[in-house]
Design an enzyme around this catalytic site. Sequence first.
Site, short mmCIF file in Angstrom:
data_model
loop_
_atom_site.label_atom_id
_atom_site.label_comp_id
_atom_site.label_asym_id
_atom_site.label_seq_id
_atom_site.Cartn_x
_atom_site.Cartn_y
_atom_site.Cartn_z
N LYS A 132 -5.13 -9.90 -6.85
CA LYS A 132 -6.41 -10.14 -6.18
C LYS A 132 -7.44 -9.07 -6.57
CE LYS A 132 -5.90 -7.62 -1.92
NZ LYS A 132 -6.04 -7.40 -0.55
N LYS A 183 -10.56 -3.24 -4.10
CA LYS A 183 -11.29 -1.98 -4.20
C LYS A 183 -10.42 -0.90 -4.83
CE LYS A 183 -12.64 -2.97 0.44
NZ LYS A 183 -13.11 -2.65 1.75
N LYS A 243 0.82 -1.22 0.00
CA LYS A 243 0.00 0.00 0.00
C LYS A 243 0.85 1.26 0.00
CE LYS A 243 -4.36 -1.55 1.87
NZ LYS A 243 -5.36 -1.42 2.92
P1 TYM Z 1 -10.84 -5.29 3.66
O1 TYM Z 1 -11.79 -4.18 3.89
O2 TYM Z 1 -9.72 -5.08 2.69
O3 TYM Z 1 -11.60 -6.60 3.17
C1 TYM Z 1 -12.72 -7.10 3.89
C2 TYM Z 1 -12.73 -8.62 3.85
O4 TYM Z 1 -12.77 -9.08 2.49
C3 TYM Z 1 -11.71 -9.99 2.26
N1 TYM Z 1 -11.23 -9.83 0.88
C4 TYM Z 1 -11.14 -10.82 0.00
N2 TYM Z 1 -11.42 -12.13 0.10
C5 TYM Z 1 -11.24 -12.89 -1.02
N3 TYM Z 1 -10.78 -12.39 -2.20
C6 TYM Z 1 -10.49 -11.07 -2.34
N4 TYM Z 1 -10.06 -10.58 -3.50
C7 TYM Z 1 -10.66 -10.23 -1.21
N5 TYM Z 1 -10.47 -8.90 -0.99
C8 TYM Z 1 -10.82 -8.67 0.30
C9 TYM Z 1 -10.62 -9.60 3.27
O5 TYM Z 1 -9.73 -10.66 3.52
C10 TYM Z 1 -11.46 -9.24 4.47
O6 TYM Z 1 -11.82 -10.40 5.20
N6 TYM Z 1 -7.82 -5.26 7.64
C11 TYM Z 1 -9.12 -5.68 7.16
C12 TYM Z 1 -10.28 -5.14 7.96
C13 TYM Z 1 -10.20 -5.36 9.44
C14 TYM Z 1 -10.44 -6.58 10.11
C15 TYM Z 1 -10.28 -6.27 11.51
C16 TYM Z 1 -10.74 -7.87 9.69
C17 TYM Z 1 -9.93 -4.41 10.36
N7 TYM Z 1 -10.00 -4.95 11.62
C18 TYM Z 1 -10.43 -7.26 12.48
C19 TYM Z 1 -10.89 -8.86 10.70
C20 TYM Z 1 -10.73 -8.54 12.06
C21 TYM Z 1 -9.27 -5.21 5.72
O7 TYM Z 1 -8.65 -4.28 5.29
O8 TYM Z 1 -10.26 -5.83 5.03
#
Ligand code: TYM
Length: 343
Positions: A195, A198, A112
Amino acid sequence: MKGRIFSGVQPTHTLHLGNYLGAVRNWVRMQKEYECIFCVVDMHAITVFQNPEELTKNTREVTAAFMASGIDVSHSIIFAQSQNRVHAQLAWILNCVARVGWLNRMTQFKEKAGKDRENASVGLYTYPVLMAADILGYQATHVPVGEDQKQHLELARDIAQKFNTDFGSDLLVPPNPVIGGPAARVMSLRDGTKKMSKSDASDYSRINMTDDADTIALKLRKAKTDPEALPGPDVLDERGRVKAEEEAKRPEAYNLLAIYAALSNKELAEVINETAGKEFSGFKRDLTDLAVSVLGPIGAEMQRLLANPGEVDAVLKAGAEKARAISEPILKKIENAVGFLSA
Ligand code: TYM
């Protein structure tokens, strides 16, 4: 109940199919068996600048997506991270437990921050510590996420163990990651080695949960494939998984097959057996019908909820109260263990 789940999504953009299949859909399935806390992590979102109005709008939209996907708010908690001060307070304590060397190894920060690392926010660097606070502040036992979050969860476990050793406590519960199924890593529709994300500049790389039937059809028609017919069972190993060398040859083909498997609740091997030798054009039409049948009703319910922001805000407010009721007593004990006087 089998334990307590905590998981979250950043309100930085409309949710896409990767978020849904990799995370939210699994939450819906697990919510009957676990006590569940689902968080719209707006404090994580601002580690990269967000237009304030967009952030508010996206926070409501992600909440609506959770609800429309089937999170039952009479059973599970949904709230926004900034509505519970415990996250920020615990993150500070954990910032003093985590080691710089540990954070330097985080691959997502490197991706990032890119080349201009000096100019990244300090928040982006300590992002995984806030994520650890999210989970540990509720003594969550299980964290269902997509594969890209695996390293962050290992860090949360390391932080919990170091805290417990340093302070002779058992207050921080090392969480178990729950990652799996054919869609733990959904790839971009334009490049099967990246992957679905967003932040990809091309909207054709992803299917958004708010895309209508025509948009889904267009994106899948344009999705990158190769000239060969769909693979047959000879690409599977003895455990029914695609051999790594086969996957490396045709990443886009296997990504579409994995999406099909996840959306139809089938094993990837089953789908490969069914579609062996078919042409991509027909398969893409079937995949479009399937995606529209799953996402269509969710998108419609999201639109209904977003037309009633009062309903969404009320869910968040009630959720935040419940989240505080669980996490405030845990934080008190942690502060006590550190030696802080009570306020
Ligand atoms: P974020 O917002 O990037 O993504 C949310 C969830 O979607 C999953 N994900 C995917 N799974 C499969 N294929 C993909 N291409 C894909 N893109 C995203 C992510 O693995 C996630 O489960 N750091 C985290 C948010 C967070 C969090 C937490 C998660 C903050 N605190 C505590 C669990 C527990 C994040 O940026 O997710």
